[in-house]
Design a protein around this motif. Structure first.
Motif, mmCIF file in Angstrom:
data_model
loop_
_atom_site.group_PDB
_atom_site.id
_atom_site.type_symbol
_atom_site.label_atom_id
_atom_site.label_comp_id
_atom_site.label_asym_id
_atom_site.label_seq_id
_atom_site.Cartn_x
_atom_site.Cartn_y
_atom_site.Cartn_z
ATOM 1 N N HIS A 91 -32.807 -82.925 -34.163
ATOM 2 C CA HIS A 91 -32.220 -83.032 -35.500
ATOM 3 C C HIS A 91 -31.019 -82.088 -35.509
ATOM 4 O O HIS A 91 -31.087 -81.004 -34.927
ATOM 5 N N ILE A 170 -40.322 -86.097 -42.317
ATOM 6 C CA ILE A 170 -40.582 -87.397 -41.677
ATOM 7 C C ILE A 170 -41.074 -88.391 -42.731
ATOM 8 O O ILE A 170 -40.585 -89.529 -42.804
ATOM 9 N N GLN A 173 -38.516 -89.776 -44.821
ATOM 10 C CA GLN A 173 -37.558 -90.496 -43.975
ATOM 11 C C GLN A 173 -36.234 -89.755 -43.821
ATOM 12 O O GLN A 173 -35.166 -90.351 -43.726
ATOM 13 N N HIS A 176 -35.727 -89.169 -38.710
ATOM 14 C CA HIS A 176 -36.026 -90.514 -38.230
ATOM 15 C C HIS A 176 -36.463 -90.494 -36.777
ATOM 16 O O HIS A 176 -35.838 -89.853 -35.950
ATOM 17 N N GLU A 179 -35.246 -94.823 -31.899
ATOM 18 C CA GLU A 179 -35.568 -96.226 -31.606
ATOM 19 C C GLU A 179 -36.069 -96.323 -30.176
ATOM 20 O O GLU A 179 -35.656 -95.592 -29.305
#
Length: 180
Positions: A91, A170, A173, A176, A179
């Motif tokens: 982050h 978390i 949101q 994140h 992916e």
């Protein structure tokens, strides 16, 4: 206790304890149903601190002058856990900070807590000589460990609170998951 003039109080403050910066890494892996956080057990790797309570914690290092906070956090993870930065997704800013329980009469630490997702390749397992020194635990298991081992308020402030902050971010949101 005697009354002290303001000037004397200020002199004590400015000539008193020095403050240093430290960085702790909050690492998370897994998805919502199986999310786990990394906890160091320094006693399992031959390092026994003066108090058994201090053996459990987050990867932590002193911040070097001019060093970026995230660089120090990645260094802490690599030095204490053997996990390389290539598997971490940081982050961009620290998620919280706290005063350290390791403070003494002549020095104290302000700890910035940096958050990263741990994302190893799915098909590979890399042998790690440090694997015995850390565990991945869900929040419930971390709280149970704190109660069973009587780890106290410092553990709650320096470990459980940053993990709860991370979990809240978390859930909202704001942190994140990367992916796949």
């Amino acid at each position: 206790r005697q009354w002290q003039p303001v000037a004397a109080q200020m002199r004590c403050f400015t000539t008193g304890p020095s403050c240093a910066a430290a960085v702790a890494a909050v690492l998370c892996r897994g998805r919502s149903g199986s999310r786990e956080f990394l906890l160091l057990d320094r006693s399992r790797n031959g390092g026994s601190l003066e108090s058994p309570r201090l053996n459990f914690g987050l990867p932590l290092v002193r911040l070097d002058v001019g060093e970026a906070v995230q660089v120090a956090a990645a260094r802490a993870v690599e030095e204490e856990c053997g996990l390389t930065a290539s598997f971490l997704r940081w982050h961009p800013v620290p998620i919280t900070a706290s005063a350290s329980a390791w403070s003494s009469a002549d020095s104290s630490f302000l700890i910035a807590h940096c958050f990263a997702w741990y994302c190893p390749p799915k098909e590979e397992h890399f042998p790690n000589p440090y694997e015995e020194s850390f565990r991945w635990l869900c929040r419930k298991d971390l709280r149970d460990l704190a109660r069973q081992r009587n780890l106290g308020l410092n553990f709650a402030r320096e470990v459980l609170t940053p993990l709860e902050v991370a979990q809240t971010l978390i859930d909202q949101q704001l942190l994140h998951a990367p992916e796949d």
